[in-house]
Design a protein around this motif. Sequence first.
Motif, PDB file in Angstrom:
ATOM      1  N   PHE A  60      35.385  -5.155 -33.089  1.00 19.32           N
ATOM      2  CA  PHE A  60      34.302  -5.279 -32.108  1.00 19.32           C
ATOM      3  C   PHE A  60      33.832  -6.739 -32.065  1.00 19.32           C
ATOM      4  CE2 PHE A  60      29.917  -5.160 -30.678  1.00 19.32           C
ATOM      5  CZ  PHE A  60      29.871  -4.167 -29.722  1.00 19.32           C
ATOM      6  N   THR A 118      36.450  -8.708 -28.446  1.00 17.42           N
ATOM      7  CA  THR A 118      35.519  -9.538 -27.654  1.00 17.42           C
ATOM      8  C   THR A 118      34.236  -8.813 -27.218  1.00 17.42           C
ATOM      9  OG1 THR A 118      36.423  -9.081 -25.436  1.00 17.42           O
ATOM     10  CG2 THR A 118      37.449 -10.871 -26.661  1.00 17.42           C
ATOM     11  N   HIS A 152      27.843  -7.615 -25.857  1.00 13.98           N
ATOM     12  CA  HIS A 152      26.958  -6.546 -26.343  1.00 13.98           C
ATOM     13  C   HIS A 152      26.272  -6.933 -27.636  1.00 13.98           C
ATOM     14  CE1 HIS A 152      28.265  -3.508 -23.471  1.00 13.98           C
ATOM     15  NE2 HIS A 152      29.511  -3.906 -23.662  1.00 13.98           N
ATOM     16  N   VAL A 160      25.091  -9.324 -22.225  1.00 12.77           N
ATOM     17  CA  VAL A 160      25.494  -9.209 -20.821  1.00 12.77           C
ATOM     18  C   VAL A 160      25.405  -7.733 -20.430  1.00 12.77           C
ATOM     19  CG1 VAL A 160      27.327  -9.574 -19.140  1.00 12.77           C
ATOM     20  CG2 VAL A 160      27.065 -11.153 -21.057  1.00 12.77           C
ATOM     21  N   LYS A 193      23.924   8.367 -27.833  1.00 14.16           N
ATOM     22  CA  LYS A 193      23.936   8.621 -26.389  1.00 14.16           C
ATOM     23  C   LYS A 193      25.289   9.138 -25.886  1.00 14.16           C
ATOM     24  CE  LYS A 193      23.671   6.121 -22.036  1.00 14.16           C
ATOM     25  NZ  LYS A 193      23.714   4.794 -21.433  1.00 14.16           N
ATOM     26  N   SER A 226      34.156   4.743 -21.069  1.00 11.50           N
ATOM     27  CA  SER A 226      33.343   3.518 -20.861  1.00 11.50           C
ATOM     28  C   SER A 226      34.165   2.262 -21.106  1.00 11.50           C
ATOM     29  CB  SER A 226      32.166   3.449 -21.819  1.00 11.50           C
ATOM     30  OG  SER A 226      31.308   4.505 -21.667  1.00 11.50           O
ATOM     31  N   TYR A 230      22.862  -2.374 -14.570  1.00  8.35           N
ATOM     32  CA  TYR A 230      23.953  -3.304 -14.883  1.00  8.35           C
ATOM     33  C   TYR A 230      24.949  -3.396 -13.729  1.00  8.35           C
ATOM     34  CZ  TYR A 230      22.029  -3.484 -19.512  1.00  8.35           C
ATOM     35  OH  TYR A 230      21.178  -3.687 -20.580  1.00  8.35           O
ATOM     36  N   ILE A 250      25.196  -9.948 -12.955  1.00  8.01           N
ATOM     37  CA  ILE A 250      24.171  -8.910 -12.946  1.00  8.01           C
ATOM     38  C   ILE A 250      22.862  -9.545 -12.503  1.00  8.01           C
ATOM     39  CG2 ILE A 250      22.834  -7.384 -14.461  1.00  8.01           C
ATOM     40  CD1 ILE A 250      25.527  -7.213 -16.124  1.00  8.01           C
ATOM     41  N   LEU A 289      31.014  -5.500 -14.486  1.00  9.71           N
ATOM     42  CA  LEU A 289      31.259  -6.834 -15.037  1.00  9.71           C
ATOM     43  C   LEU A 289      32.070  -6.733 -16.340  1.00  9.71           C
ATOM     44  CD1 LEU A 289      30.491  -9.657 -14.121  1.00  9.71           C
ATOM     45  CD2 LEU A 289      28.495  -9.560 -15.597  1.00  9.71           C
ATOM     46  N   PRO A 326      35.225  -6.100 -18.331  1.00  7.77           N
ATOM     47  CA  PRO A 326      36.641  -6.128 -17.916  1.00  7.77           C
ATOM     48  C   PRO A 326      37.303  -4.762 -18.072  1.00  7.77           C
ATOM     49  CG  PRO A 326      36.151  -7.886 -19.500  1.00  7.77           C
ATOM     50  CD  PRO A 326      34.952  -7.002 -19.456  1.00  7.77           C
ATOM     51  N   LEU A 370      43.941  -4.759 -27.676  1.00  3.47           N
ATOM     52  CA  LEU A 370      43.887  -3.837 -28.811  1.00  3.47           C
ATOM     53  C   LEU A 370      45.076  -2.883 -28.805  1.00  3.47           C
ATOM     54  CD1 LEU A 370      40.142  -2.829 -28.212  1.00  3.47           C
ATOM     55  CD2 LEU A 370      40.938  -4.432 -29.950  1.00  3.47           C
TER      56      LEU A 370
END
Length: 370
Positions: free
Chosen positions: A241, A246, A251, A260, A270, A279, A291, A307, A343, A345, A352
Amino acid sequence: MLRYSLCFALLLFASQAFSQEVDEATRAKDARRVKALLRLENVDLDTLPEAKASLVRHLETIQGTDEYLELIRRFKLKAAVPQLVKLAIDKGEETLGVEAAKTLLDFAASDAIDNELAGKDSARAAKLIAAIGLAADPRANDLLEATVQNEERAMPIRSAAAAAIGLNKPGKEKLLKIVEAGKLPKELNFVAANLLLNDPALKDRASKFLTLPATADSKPLPPVAELVKRTGDVAAGKQLFNTTGTCVKCHKVRGEGKEVGPDLSEIGSKLSKDAFYVSILDPSAGISHNYETYTFLLADGTVLNGIMVSQTDAEFQVKTAEAIVRKIPRDEVEEFKKSHISLMPADLQKLLTAQNLVDVVEYLTTLKKQ
Ligand code: HEC
């Protein structure tokens, strides 16, 4: 029928306006009357105005419960459609919300559903579609199919419809037909590939048109249904992470990282595992509230995505993917519009391997409220 609905709506309104004045004795009497009503067969409520008034008052006091839904269904109270839509959205991940969605289908409430889909709040509309999907009822397939192909609908709604229609067998066939006819927008490729390539009966046909994105070791990613079954290494996930993945560039987790996208410190409370994969692999499928990306065309021809942080008469403040807030004077902006592309990617899996991704998701599930 219309007169009856109007009358019921009026009663509902009146009972709302005076609900504070309903005393304990009336409540008890209403509950008794409703019980009595339930014992009758083939009730025509219009011939029993007092019992109907009791029912309406009683419903007011039990909104959003199992009993509420049961009574609406039993007495076919179509005037409650707006409340059912709300219930399906607010409780769409629970049995009650899914049952509410099913009731909407029983009531043939396609106008109310269409209204919600055409409304401003595409996140709520997508939730309604998801609840309808979870009802896994082939009666919804025509609506879902039309929604997938409807260019006037926001992309998250179309994406939710593609996921929803794929939850039942005939729906999957319909989705595949859309793919084969070349009518699936490319933004929905991931959702469709994920569903269709995971179905042994449809896989061969689907693979002529769809692939899942390749990972860092050039192997195609397994479908999400496959990934959720694996377990990852939390420590390795945290490391990824913050480095190769990245994620930390956009985050924050417990004070570390740039902001961002949303702060992920409590994201494990959540999102489900399934939702994590979606996601990460298909960010535009459901862009988090606040966002949304905006695209600006500047007077000098530059295109800028970001944003919206704020906007005044004089300028926009826009946060870019690099976490920089850019101030853009309004008179330098030729055009700006909300984009349906996140936003975040859409190709992070390229960085990964499948196992890396499983590790990152395992790490994210541990980020709970403390
Ligand atoms: C260039 C910036 C950027 C990068 C890099 C990035 N994200 Fe995001 N992420 C965002 C933005 C912006 C959103 C909110 C919009 C959306 O939901 O698509 C988001 C949303 C999310 C969400 C959904 C959050 C919610 O509240 O529903 C998760 C989970 C997530 N990102 C995880 C990751 C992980 C894991 C990585 C690394 C593999 C990553 N992100 C990399 C920008 C980024």
